[in-house]
Design a protein around this motif. Sequence first.
Motif, short mmCIF file in Angstrom:
data_model
loop_
_atom_site.label_atom_id
_atom_site.label_comp_id
_atom_site.label_asym_id
_atom_site.label_seq_id
_atom_site.Cartn_x
_atom_site.Cartn_y
_atom_site.Cartn_z
N GLU A 46 0.83 -1.20 0.00
CA GLU A 46 0.00 0.00 0.00
C GLU A 46 0.87 1.25 0.00
O GLU A 46 1.98 1.26 0.55
N VAL A 48 2.00 4.81 1.15
CA VAL A 48 2.03 5.46 2.47
C VAL A 48 2.15 6.99 2.34
O VAL A 48 1.41 7.73 2.99
N TYR A 60 -0.41 11.79 2.16
CA TYR A 60 -0.26 10.71 3.12
C TYR A 60 -1.47 9.78 3.13
O TYR A 60 -2.61 10.22 2.90
N LEU A 61 -1.20 8.53 3.45
CA LEU A 61 -2.26 7.58 3.77
C LEU A 61 -2.95 8.08 5.04
O LEU A 61 -2.27 8.56 5.97
N GLY A 62 -4.27 7.94 5.09
CA GLY A 62 -5.00 8.49 6.22
C GLY A 62 -4.52 8.00 7.58
O GLY A 62 -4.45 8.77 8.55
N SER A 63 -4.15 6.74 7.67
CA SER A 63 -3.78 6.16 8.96
C SER A 63 -2.42 6.63 9.47
O SER A 63 -2.08 6.40 10.64
N VAL A 64 -1.64 7.29 8.62
CA VAL A 64 -0.31 7.77 9.06
C VAL A 64 -0.24 9.29 9.12
O VAL A 64 0.75 9.84 9.63
N LYS A 65 -1.26 9.93 8.60
CA LYS A 65 -1.26 11.40 8.62
C LYS A 65 -1.16 11.88 10.06
O LYS A 65 -1.75 11.31 10.96
N ARG A 67 1.31 11.55 11.91
CA ARG A 67 2.37 10.80 12.58
C ARG A 67 3.63 10.72 11.73
O ARG A 67 4.74 10.70 12.27
N LYS A 87 3.01 2.38 15.53
CA LYS A 87 2.06 1.40 16.05
C LYS A 87 2.40 0.02 15.48
O LYS A 87 3.01 -0.06 14.41
N GLU A 89 0.68 -1.92 13.84
CA GLU A 89 0.14 -2.05 12.48
C GLU A 89 0.98 -1.32 11.44
O GLU A 89 0.70 -1.45 10.24
N ASP A 90 1.98 -0.58 11.84
CA ASP A 90 2.92 0.03 10.90
C ASP A 90 4.02 -0.94 10.48
O ASP A 90 4.83 -0.62 9.61
#
Length: 130
Positions: A46, A48, A60-65, A67, A87, A89-90
Amino acid sequence: QLTLVESGGGLVQPGGSLRLSCTASGLTHDDYAIGWFRQAPGKEREAVSCIAGTDGTTSYLGSVKDRFTISRGAAKNTVHLQMNGLKPEDTGVYYCTAWREVFRLCVINAVPFDYALEGWGSGTQVTVSS
């Protein structure tokens, strides 16, 4: 020929930080975006984050924005990915890639990338675990 080399992965505890670096050679135009993808075990690769070569726009991918932060080094062909608040999941192998913005903009969304990408680095492992 485009060549990409990543560095900076490792093992870190949840909440920790890592800084990845990518050095690209063989960029023949000024409109190359450089991006980071990742692949977790058993999952698809995916996108990032990416940074545009034309104007430095980032995405950015939403889940890393909020951070992760992508930036260029002193040399335009070097890109860093500062990862904070990591995290579990990273966890995954992080790959550097590049493409020309005339073919695909530097925007992390559902629009496919594959047709535009011009190469991959060998990847660097990031493991987030206590």
